[in-house]
Design an enzyme around this catalytic site. Structure first.
Site, PDB file in Angstrom:
ATOM      1  N   GLU A 165      37.999  26.667 -62.259  1.00 16.14           N
ATOM      2  CA  GLU A 165      37.009  27.629 -62.759  1.00 16.14           C
ATOM      3  C   GLU A 165      37.220  28.809 -62.248  1.00 16.14           C
ATOM      4  O   GLU A 165      36.922  29.311 -61.012  1.00 16.14           O
ATOM      5  CB  GLU A 165      35.656  27.305 -62.443  1.00 16.14           C
ATOM      6  CG  GLU A 165      35.221  25.636 -62.620  1.00 16.14           C
ATOM      7  CD  GLU A 165      34.515  25.721 -64.073  1.00 16.14           C
ATOM      8  OE1 GLU A 165      34.680  26.551 -64.844  1.00 16.14           O
ATOM      9  OE2 GLU A 165      34.191  24.344 -64.503  1.00 16.14           O
ATOM     10  N   CYS A 175      31.093  35.098 -62.254  1.00 16.36           N
ATOM     11  CA  CYS A 175      32.302  34.726 -62.803  1.00 16.36           C
ATOM     12  C   CYS A 175      31.799  35.206 -64.431  1.00 16.36           C
ATOM     13  O   CYS A 175      32.660  35.704 -65.218  1.00 16.36           O
ATOM     14  CB  CYS A 175      32.814  33.455 -62.781  1.00 16.36           C
ATOM     15  SG  CYS A 175      31.354  32.312 -62.984  1.00 16.36           S
ATOM     16  N   GLU A 187      38.864  41.786 -64.187  1.00 14.95           N
ATOM     17  CA  GLU A 187      37.510  41.357 -63.856  1.00 14.95           C
ATOM     18  C   GLU A 187      37.262  42.363 -62.446  1.00 14.95           C
ATOM     19  O   GLU A 187      38.014  42.528 -61.714  1.00 14.95           O
ATOM     20  CB  GLU A 187      37.593  39.914 -63.246  1.00 14.95           C
ATOM     21  CG  GLU A 187      36.335  39.507 -62.784  1.00 14.95           C
ATOM     22  CD  GLU A 187      36.221  37.931 -62.532  1.00 14.95           C
ATOM     23  OE1 GLU A 187      37.308  37.587 -61.786  1.00 14.95           O
ATOM     24  OE2 GLU A 187      35.516  37.230 -62.877  1.00 14.95           O
TER      25      GLU A 187
HETATM   26  P1  NAD Z   1      39.397  33.748 -54.241  1.00 17.31           P
HETATM   27  O1  NAD Z   1      40.425  33.199 -55.387  1.00 17.31           O
HETATM   28  O2  NAD Z   1      39.949  34.869 -53.422  1.00 17.31           O
HETATM   29  O3  NAD Z   1      38.920  32.592 -53.350  1.00 17.31           O
HETATM   30  C1  NAD Z   1      38.224  31.468 -53.846  1.00 17.31           C
HETATM   31  C2  NAD Z   1      38.591  30.304 -52.643  1.00 17.31           C
HETATM   32  O4  NAD Z   1      39.429  30.202 -52.674  1.00 17.31           O
HETATM   33  C3  NAD Z   1      38.082  30.840 -51.127  1.00 17.31           C
HETATM   34  O5  NAD Z   1      37.411  29.861 -50.634  1.00 17.31           O
HETATM   35  C4  NAD Z   1      39.218  31.338 -50.499  1.00 17.31           C
HETATM   36  O6  NAD Z   1      39.264  31.213 -49.320  1.00 17.31           O
HETATM   37  C5  NAD Z   1      40.073  30.260 -51.220  1.00 17.31           C
HETATM   38  N1  NAD Z   1      41.667  30.674 -51.206  1.00 17.31           N
HETATM   39  C6  NAD Z   1      42.143  31.828 -51.150  1.00 17.31           C
HETATM   40  N2  NAD Z   1      43.518  31.774 -51.211  1.00 17.31           N
HETATM   41  C7  NAD Z   1      43.929  30.525 -51.113  1.00 17.31           C
HETATM   42  C8  NAD Z   1      44.950  29.819 -51.334  1.00 17.31           C
HETATM   43  N3  NAD Z   1      46.352  30.328 -51.310  1.00 17.31           N
HETATM   44  N4  NAD Z   1      45.038  28.368 -51.044  1.00 17.31           N
HETATM   45  C9  NAD Z   1      43.866  27.759 -51.181  1.00 17.31           C
HETATM   46  N5  NAD Z   1      42.755  28.456 -51.179  1.00 17.31           N
HETATM   47  C10 NAD Z   1      42.648  29.773 -51.319  1.00 17.31           C
HETATM   48  O7  NAD Z   1      38.192  34.206 -55.185  1.00 17.31           O
HETATM   49  P2  NAD Z   1      36.839  34.830 -54.481  1.00 17.31           P
HETATM   50  O8  NAD Z   1      37.210  36.422 -54.398  1.00 17.31           O
HETATM   51  O9  NAD Z   1      36.304  34.179 -53.292  1.00 17.31           O
HETATM   52  O10 NAD Z   1      35.608  34.687 -55.934  1.00 17.31           O
HETATM   53  C11 NAD Z   1      35.592  35.531 -56.755  1.00 17.31           C
HETATM   54  C12 NAD Z   1      36.297  34.880 -58.025  1.00 17.31           C
HETATM   55  O11 NAD Z   1      35.947  33.541 -58.312  1.00 17.31           O
HETATM   56  C13 NAD Z   1      36.284  35.565 -59.243  1.00 17.31           C
HETATM   57  O12 NAD Z   1      37.520  35.782 -60.191  1.00 17.31           O
HETATM   58  C14 NAD Z   1      35.189  34.990 -60.103  1.00 17.31           C
HETATM   59  O13 NAD Z   1      34.988  35.174 -61.413  1.00 17.31           O
HETATM   60  C15 NAD Z   1      35.516  33.373 -59.724  1.00 17.31           C
HETATM   61  N6  NAD Z   1      34.382  32.700 -59.927  1.00 17.31           N
HETATM   62  C16 NAD Z   1      34.551  31.768 -61.008  1.00 17.31           C
HETATM   63  C17 NAD Z   1      33.739  30.961 -61.387  1.00 17.31           C
HETATM   64  C18 NAD Z   1      33.661  30.171 -62.586  1.00 17.31           C
HETATM   65  O14 NAD Z   1      32.634  29.013 -62.633  1.00 17.31           O
HETATM   66  N7  NAD Z   1      34.504  30.182 -63.620  1.00 17.31           N
HETATM   67  C19 NAD Z   1      32.345  30.906 -60.556  1.00 17.31           C
HETATM   68  C20 NAD Z   1      32.309  31.922 -59.409  1.00 17.31           C
HETATM   69  C21 NAD Z   1      33.439  32.577 -59.034  1.00 17.31           C
END
Ligand code: NAD
Length: 477
Positions: free
Chosen positions: A246, A280, A379
């Site tokens: 997602e 998101c 985004e």
């Molecule tokens: P992010 O991808 O930086 O982090 C998301 C999660 O992934 C966090 O728990 C983070 O610690 C973990 N993570 C980071 N690097 C990783 C790695 N190398 N391996 C495994 N896990 C890792 O995203 P964010 O900044 O926390 O959240 C914002 C993003 O999430 C935006 O792009 C937003 O659109 C998206 N989002 C999508 C939805 C949806 O349902 N489509 C919902 C909410 C947020």
């Protein structure tokens, strides 16, 4: 000090290190979480596997449902406490934090009722055979959660996984863990067996990566950025682990000249300022038919100017962004827009009571944004709305589909035929006609196409992703 929650116990990380928890409203640290590593993931996956093999997989579906219902009731009883935790951790205005706690309870309620309604099929086949399908859980599921809606995303992801008969190891975002640790404790209190829900906190590149790589994880549910989503998918592909992604969005809100603007204006504003634009499904582009471009921009500008931004506890229209680097990111987009002579129509107001050390960003409406500019393509994850004009339906579809994303689209028109034509032509996981988000109902399957991800969460559909189908063919003559 907060601890991991593994096998119904609060445990420190193997590293002995911690990460500060910062209040986005004043930028000050006020708590600490564990900085976990691969050994903590080993421990949690081991506890989850033991739970799955010895208890959870033997529990009847109705019994799983009763446990989830008890958890829903417990969350409702603790809604104030949970929303207070979320408010301080994420900087959410009071009403938004409370809505997240309510949604969490509703997810558990919905999935409680779904547990014993997940059926296989019988398939007519050759004479002498009976063929049936079983929907079986994957086993130990990994859940990587972002910081923008921790409780809601935990509810939809963990709720669905448990209902389908899986156990869960959860890695919350390092910026927002506290509510999920508390929910896992509440689950233990209502009788979830040790190991069914495990929370391991820490940095994504350390503990998130360890979770995604762990050979004991049978399915990964990732919600976050497209960049990390790609990494997760690659890591999972190496061991053929199924993944639900997602990811982000750059969702269009398309307004035709025949739209009911009194209904559209507040919905368009809410879709970009909810959770300070860190959503998101934020409606971050407004595409407006030429004939009403100027008058609608005026109305949107007036509405944006009235928005007030301030500390979460003031419960204004907009709270702070999650952290300083997020604020800098949003401001960089605005500087790039200014450098490209993209004009600002209006901005909201940051109130005087907002501490200078908090992470505040005034909502901003930009006009005539070229579709190729990065502020219209990427985004922002902040309260920045890009307006552009379109000529006709074809042009609206072209602009709407012209990004790498395809999460949500909103269409405002009174023309019934056009409503269906647009819904068919928009490349998007969800299309909302004359509304945006439909109140976010937990029943509604949610997910994206293109770089917005694949697989669906929410609703009954999510349960198919959290199960694997086994075909059983019996030759009985
Ligand atoms: P992010 O991808 O930086 O982090 C998301 C999660 O992934 C966090 O728990 C983070 O610690 C973990 N993570 C980071 N690097 C990783 C790695 N190398 N391996 C495994 N896990 C890792 O995203 P964010 O900044 O926390 O959240 C914002 C993003 O999430 C935006 O792009 C937003 O659109 C998206 N989002 C999508 C939805 C949806 O349902 N489509 C919902 C909410 C947020």
């Amino acid at each position: 000090m907060q601890f991991n929650f593994v096998a119904n116990n609060s445990v420190p990380s193997a590293s002995g290190q911690t990460i500060d928890v910062v209040d986005p409203s004043d930028g000050q640290p006020y708590d600490e979480i564990q900085r976990s590593n691969g050994s903590d993931i080993d421990h949690a996956v081991g506890a989850a596997r033991l739970c799955f093999d010895s208890v959870w997989s033997k529990l009847g579906a109705a019994e799983r449902g009763r446990l989830l219902m008890r958890l829903s009731e417990k969350v409702t009883a603790h809604a104030q406490e949970l929303s207070d935790i979320e408010q301080r951790d994420c900087g959410k205005p009071t009403k938004q934090a409370r809505a997240d706690a309510t949604a969490l309870a509703r997810y558990f309620e919905f999935y409680a009722g779904a547990c014993d309604k997940l059926h296989g099929e019988t398939i007519p086949y050759l004479d002498g055979y009976s063929v049936l399908t079983w929907r079986e859980p994957h086993g130990v599921t990994g859940h990587i959660v972002p910081w923008n809606y921790p409780m809601q995303i935990f509810g939809r992801s963990v709720g669905g996984a448990l209902a389908a008969g899986n156990v869960c190891v959860v890695k919350p975002a390092e910026d927002a863990c506290l509510s999920l640790i508390r929910v896992a404790q509440l689950a233990a209190e209502v009788g979830f067996p040790a190991g069914a829900i495990n929370i391991v906190t820490g940095y994504g590149h350390e503990v998130g990566d360890a979770l995604a790589r762990h050979s004991g994880i049978d399915h990964i549910s990732f919600t976050g950025s497209p960049t990390v989503g790609s990494l997760i998918q690659q890591v999972a592909a190496a061991r053929h682990c199924p993944v639900t992604l997602e990811l982000g969005g750059k969702s269009p809100q398309i307004v035709f000249a025949d739209a009911d603007l009194d209904a559209a204006v507040p919905a368009i504003i809410n879709a970009i300022v909810q959770n300070a634009g860190q959503t998101c499904s934020a409606g971050s582009r407004v595409l407006i038919e030429h004939a009403i471009y100027e008058p609608l921009l005026r109305r949107l500008g007036e509405a944006i100017q009235k928005l007030r931004v301030g500390p979460a506890t003031m419960d204004l229209d907009v709270g702070p962004l999650i952290r300083q680097s997020q604020k800098q990111r949003v401001q960089q987009f605005l500087r790039d827009a200014e450098a490209a002579n993209i004009r600002t129509v209006a901005q909201g107001q940051i109130v005087d009571q907002a501490p200078a050390s908090g992470f505040y960003q005034a909502p901003t409406l930009l006009r005539d944004v070229p579709v190729t500019h990065r502020v219209a393509q990427e985004e922002v994850f902040g309260p920045v709305l890009c307006a552009m004009a379109f000529r006709d339906e074809d042009h609206a579809v072209e602009l709407a589909n012209a990004t790498q994303f395809g999460l949500v689209a909103g269409v405002w028109t009174a023309n019934g035929g056009r409503q269906f034509r647009m819904a068919r032509r928009l490349r998007s996981g969800q299309v909302f006609i004359n509304n945006y988000g439909a109140g976010g109902g937990v029943e509604l399957p949610f997910g994206g196409v293109k770089s917005s991800g694949h697989g669906r969460e929410k609703g009954f559909e999510a349960l198919y992703g959290f199960t694997t189908l086994k075909t059983v063919a019996i030759k009985h003559g």
